[in-house]
Design a protein around this motif. Structure first.
Motif, PDB file in Angstrom:
ATOM      1  N   HIS A  52       0.851  -1.185   0.000  1.00  0.00           N
ATOM      2  CA  HIS A  52       0.000   0.000   0.000  1.00  0.00           C
ATOM      3  C   HIS A  52       0.889   1.238   0.000  1.00  0.00           C
ATOM      4  O   HIS A  52       2.100   1.148   0.208  1.00  0.00           O
ATOM      5  N   GLY A  53       0.316   2.385  -0.250  1.00  0.00           N
ATOM      6  CA  GLY A  53       1.124   3.580  -0.361  1.00  0.00           C
ATOM      7  C   GLY A  53       0.467   4.806   0.233  1.00  0.00           C
ATOM      8  O   GLY A  53      -0.749   4.868   0.391  1.00  0.00           O
ATOM      9  N   LYS A  54       1.307   5.767   0.563  1.00  0.00           N
ATOM     10  CA  LYS A  54       0.874   7.080   1.056  1.00  0.00           C
ATOM     11  C   LYS A  54       1.571   8.129   0.213  1.00  0.00           C
ATOM     12  O   LYS A  54       2.744   7.990  -0.137  1.00  0.00           O
ATOM     13  N   LEU A  55       0.858   9.186  -0.106  1.00  0.00           N
ATOM     14  CA  LEU A  55       1.422  10.318  -0.813  1.00  0.00           C
ATOM     15  C   LEU A  55       1.524  11.455   0.189  1.00  0.00           C
ATOM     16  O   LEU A  55       0.517  11.874   0.769  1.00  0.00           O
ATOM     17  N   VAL A  56       2.750  11.924   0.423  1.00  0.00           N
ATOM     18  CA  VAL A  56       3.002  12.996   1.387  1.00  0.00           C
ATOM     19  C   VAL A  56       3.491  14.206   0.613  1.00  0.00           C
ATOM     20  O   VAL A  56       4.444  14.094  -0.161  1.00  0.00           O
ATOM     21  N   THR A  57       2.839  15.336   0.810  1.00  0.00           N
ATOM     22  CA  THR A  57       3.271  16.559   0.125  1.00  0.00           C
ATOM     23  C   THR A  57       3.620  17.625   1.152  1.00  0.00           C
ATOM     24  O   THR A  57       2.964  17.753   2.184  1.00  0.00           O
ATOM     25  N   HIS A  58       4.692  18.342   0.853  1.00  0.00           N
ATOM     26  CA  HIS A  58       5.150  19.487   1.640  1.00  0.00           C
ATOM     27  C   HIS A  58       5.322  20.621   0.638  1.00  0.00           C
ATOM     28  O   HIS A  58       6.394  20.739   0.051  1.00  0.00           O
ATOM     29  N   GLY A  59       4.298  21.380   0.396  1.00  0.00           N
ATOM     30  CA  GLY A  59       4.395  22.410  -0.637  1.00  0.00           C
ATOM     31  C   GLY A  59       4.545  21.746  -1.986  1.00  0.00           C
ATOM     32  O   GLY A  59       3.729  20.923  -2.383  1.00  0.00           O
ATOM     33  N   ASN A  60       5.631  22.055  -2.700  1.00  0.00           N
ATOM     34  CA  ASN A  60       5.838  21.449  -4.027  1.00  0.00           C
ATOM     35  C   ASN A  60       6.696  20.188  -3.969  1.00  0.00           C
ATOM     36  O   ASN A  60       7.045  19.628  -4.995  1.00  0.00           O
ATOM     37  N   ILE A  61       7.047  19.723  -2.772  1.00  0.00           N
ATOM     38  CA  ILE A  61       7.812  18.486  -2.606  1.00  0.00           C
ATOM     39  C   ILE A  61       6.828  17.338  -2.419  1.00  0.00           C
ATOM     40  O   ILE A  61       5.906  17.423  -1.616  1.00  0.00           O
ATOM     41  N   GLU A  62       7.024  16.268  -3.184  1.00  0.00           N
ATOM     42  CA  GLU A  62       6.134  15.108  -3.122  1.00  0.00           C
ATOM     43  C   GLU A  62       6.937  13.873  -2.730  1.00  0.00           C
ATOM     44  O   GLU A  62       7.988  13.607  -3.297  1.00  0.00           O
ATOM     45  N   GLU A  63       6.427  13.129  -1.753  1.00  0.00           N
ATOM     46  CA  GLU A  63       7.038  11.860  -1.348  1.00  0.00           C
ATOM     47  C   GLU A  63       6.006  10.752  -1.500  1.00  0.00           C
ATOM     48  O   GLU A  63       4.885  10.884  -1.024  1.00  0.00           O
ATOM     49  N   GLN A  64       6.408   9.679  -2.152  1.00  0.00           N
ATOM     50  CA  GLN A  64       5.572   8.490  -2.228  1.00  0.00           C
ATOM     51  C   GLN A  64       6.171   7.476  -1.265  1.00  0.00           C
ATOM     52  O   GLN A  64       7.338   7.108  -1.396  1.00  0.00           O
ATOM     53  N   VAL A  78      12.019 -15.437   5.463  1.00  0.00           N
ATOM     54  CA  VAL A  78      11.993 -14.329   6.405  1.00  0.00           C
ATOM     55  C   VAL A  78      11.183 -13.194   5.807  1.00  0.00           C
ATOM     56  O   VAL A  78      11.341 -12.846   4.643  1.00  0.00           O
ATOM     57  N   ILE A  79      10.293 -12.652   6.588  1.00  0.00           N
ATOM     58  CA  ILE A  79       9.486 -11.534   6.121  1.00  0.00           C
ATOM     59  C   ILE A  79      10.016 -10.258   6.755  1.00  0.00           C
ATOM     60  O   ILE A  79      10.201 -10.180   7.968  1.00  0.00           O
ATOM     61  N   GLN A  80      10.276  -9.261   5.916  1.00  0.00           N
ATOM     62  CA  GLN A  80      10.746  -7.970   6.385  1.00  0.00           C
ATOM     63  C   GLN A  80       9.670  -6.934   6.088  1.00  0.00           C
ATOM     64  O   GLN A  80       8.979  -7.022   5.079  1.00  0.00           O
ATOM     65  N   SER A  81       9.538  -5.957   6.956  1.00  0.00           N
ATOM     66  CA  SER A  81       8.662  -4.823   6.689  1.00  0.00           C
ATOM     67  C   SER A  81       9.520  -3.754   6.042  1.00  0.00           C
ATOM     68  O   SER A  81      10.578  -3.406   6.560  1.00  0.00           O
ATOM     69  N   CYS A  82       9.063  -3.249   4.893  1.00  0.00           N
ATOM     70  CA  CYS A  82       9.885  -2.320   4.125  1.00  0.00           C
ATOM     71  C   CYS A  82       9.080  -1.120   3.646  1.00  0.00           C
ATOM     72  O   CYS A  82       7.853  -1.166   3.571  1.00  0.00           O
ATOM     73  N   VAL A  83       9.811  -0.083   3.293  1.00  0.00           N
ATOM     74  CA  VAL A  83       9.211   1.085   2.664  1.00  0.00           C
ATOM     75  C   VAL A  83      10.197   1.640   1.637  1.00  0.00           C
ATOM     76  O   VAL A  83      11.394   1.681   1.885  1.00  0.00           O
ATOM     77  N   PHE A  84       9.686   1.968   0.473  1.00  0.00           N
ATOM     78  CA  PHE A  84      10.430   2.736  -0.517  1.00  0.00           C
ATOM     79  C   PHE A  84       9.915   4.165  -0.384  1.00  0.00           C
ATOM     80  O   PHE A  84       8.699   4.382  -0.398  1.00  0.00           O
ATOM     81  N   VAL A  85      10.814   5.125  -0.267  1.00  0.00           N
ATOM     82  CA  VAL A  85      10.414   6.530  -0.241  1.00  0.00           C
ATOM     83  C   VAL A  85      10.980   7.184  -1.488  1.00  0.00           C
ATOM     84  O   VAL A  85      12.189   7.290  -1.650  1.00  0.00           O
ATOM     85  N   VAL A  86      10.081   7.593  -2.382  1.00  0.00           N
ATOM     86  CA  VAL A  86      10.460   8.254  -3.623  1.00  0.00           C
ATOM     87  C   VAL A  86      10.149   9.734  -3.437  1.00  0.00           C
ATOM     88  O   VAL A  86       8.992  10.116  -3.246  1.00  0.00           O
ATOM     89  N   THR A  87      11.199  10.580  -3.458  1.00  0.00           N
ATOM     90  CA  THR A  87      11.032  12.014  -3.230  1.00  0.00           C
ATOM     91  C   THR A  87      11.257  12.768  -4.526  1.00  0.00           C
ATOM     92  O   THR A  87      12.290  12.584  -5.180  1.00  0.00           O
ATOM     93  N   LYS A  88      10.282  13.602  -4.858  1.00  0.00           N
ATOM     94  CA  LYS A  88      10.361  14.417  -6.074  1.00  0.00           C
ATOM     95  C   LYS A  88      10.314  15.892  -5.693  1.00  0.00           C
ATOM     96  O   LYS A  88       9.347  16.337  -5.062  1.00  0.00           O
TER      97      LYS A  88
END
Length: 166
Positions: A52-64, A78-88
């Motif tokens: 699943h994903g969240k879109l976080v915005t700080h003004g004109n900065i976008e993080e997925q 083994v199961i790991q909990s992970c997150v990819f953070v893509v910052t534009k």
């Protein structure tokens, strides 16, 4: 069977928001990140669960924030909990950071460790990690000058190692 999808959106004025991403958008971003790591021959193997994903915005900065559990398809899965953070950020290279953890103490099953990536118009490359510069000994003495010594600044303090606390 009826499925109800609830979308969460939180915004703090003037322009900071956190929104749920549609599953298809999260899957597309997940596939995009995998392709960028593959371009540098840093393949991530395994099967994502609970994507699943969240879109976080700080003004004109976008993080997925693409959140998932990764089953690594090795013995004992083994199961790991992970997150990819893509910052534009407009006018800058896109950055991709991967963070994972697991609650299993079994080794040698290292966490999914990937160096941050920079995606620019001229291609994909590993991001240069800034190493904090420690002040020189003379600078440290000047900073501590005139201060009362505490356990943190006192010389010859015997500190218990972390392994002794466990």
């Amino acid at each position: 069977m009826i499925f109800i999808q609830r979308t969460l959106s939180i915004c703090i004025p003037p322009n900071h928001c956190i929104e749920d991403m549609e599953y298809s958008d999260a899957k597309e971003s997940f596939t995009y990140v995998l392709s960028k790591y593959a371009e540098l021959e840093m393949k991530i193997t395994g099967e994502p669960l609970g994507l699943h994903g969240k879109l976080v915005t700080h003004g004109n900065i976008e993080e997925q924030h693409i959140v998932f559990q990764l089953m690594d398809n090795t013995p004992h899965d083994v199961i790991q909990s992970c997150v990819f953070v893509v910052t534009k950020i407009p006018g800058e290279c896109e950055s991709i950071v991967t963070v994972c953890n697991t609650f299993l103490a079994r080794t040698p099953r290292p966490l999914l460790e990937r160096k941050p990536l920079m995606v620019c118009e001229d291609g994909v490359r590993e991001a240069e990690v800034e190493v904090p510069v420690e002040p020189e000994a003379e600078d440290t003495e000047n900073v501590n000058e005139g201060k009362e010594e505490t356990a943190a600044t006192a010389p010859d303090v015997d500190v218990t190692s972390v392994s002794e606390l466990i």
